[in-house]
Design an enzyme around this catalytic site. Structure first.
Site, short mmCIF file in Angstrom:
data_model
loop_
_atom_site.label_atom_id
_atom_site.label_comp_id
_atom_site.label_asym_id
_atom_site.label_seq_id
_atom_site.Cartn_x
_atom_site.Cartn_y
_atom_site.Cartn_z
N SER A 1 0.57 -1.32 0.07
CA SER A 1 0.05 0.00 -0.15
C SER A 1 0.69 1.44 -0.12
O SER A 1 0.39 2.36 -0.35
CB SER A 1 -1.04 0.12 1.18
OG SER A 1 -0.24 0.39 2.32
N LYS B 1 0.78 4.45 6.72
CA LYS B 1 0.34 5.27 5.65
C LYS B 1 0.84 6.59 6.06
O LYS B 1 1.80 7.09 6.77
CB LYS B 1 -1.23 5.66 5.87
CG LYS B 1 -2.09 4.21 5.70
CD LYS B 1 -2.06 3.59 4.34
CE LYS B 1 -3.01 2.42 4.45
NZ LYS B 1 -2.65 1.49 3.54
#
Length: 194
Positions: free
Chosen positions: A44, A87
């Site tokens: 990701s 993230k």
């Protein structure tokens, strides 16, 4: 004479045991309260982070400083607090956020994102990030479960485990992580101006 040797040897053994116990306690405190190594699982955050990269996470700086836009953070996934996600912080509490036509806008300004894999295909409707939360996106925008997904949503600041500051594996990519945050018009973000 023999008693003196036994006494000396006994004291030396106790000193070694004390030193070992102190070392273990110090290592425990450092790992769980100051810095922790973590291994990235998944894609990701490609191209910034790859599956298998090992990072050092600073777990103490957010006790003294607020998170900043551009920081790469480890946080507890709101859907399962035993699971951690990694993230990039895109917006902070009070910021207006929108993802449209493949571009990200914060407070009406388009972000310059040369660190992403590709422009996002999935948008996000114009919203204000609630106070006490952050809006996060993976750098692999089209392969990331992030704040655009209702299961993640706006992440409470209290869920942040720490800030990823250094990659220590693989050897050919060792170094500090790039947390550059710029707008397309060349303006610095509010956090860079402070």
């Amino acid at each position: 004479m023999d008693n003196e040797r036994k006494s000396k040897g006994g004291n030396e053994a106790v000193e070694w045991i004390e030193a070992i116990v102190i070392a273990f306690v110090a290592a425990f405190l450092i790992r769980y309260f100051i810095f922790e190594p973590i291994t990235v699982e998944g894609s990701s955050m490609v191209p910034t982070l790859n599956d298998g990269d090992m990072l050092i996470v600073d777990k103490i700086s957010y006790r003294f400083n607020e998170p900043q836009r551009g920081d790469i953070v480890i946080f507890k996934y709101p859907g399962d607090m035993k699971e951690n996600f990694v993230k990039r912080i895109i917006a902070l509490g009070g910021d207006e956020i929108e993802v449209k036509n493949g571009d990200v806008y914060v407070n009406g300004q388009q972000l310059l994102e040369d660190y992403i894999a590709a422009q996002p295909l999935v948008g996000f409707e114009d919203s204000v990030v609630p106070e006490g939360t952050i809006f996060v996106l993976g750098d692999n925008r089209n392969g990331s479960k992030d704040s655009r997904d209702p299961q993640v949503g706006f992440v409470p600041v209290d869920n942040i485990v720490g800030k990823a500051v250094l990659r220590i594996w693989p050897v050919n990519r060792i170094g500090a992580l790039d947390t550059t945050y710029r707008f397309a018009n060349g303006a610095a973000s509010a956090s860079e101006e402070e």
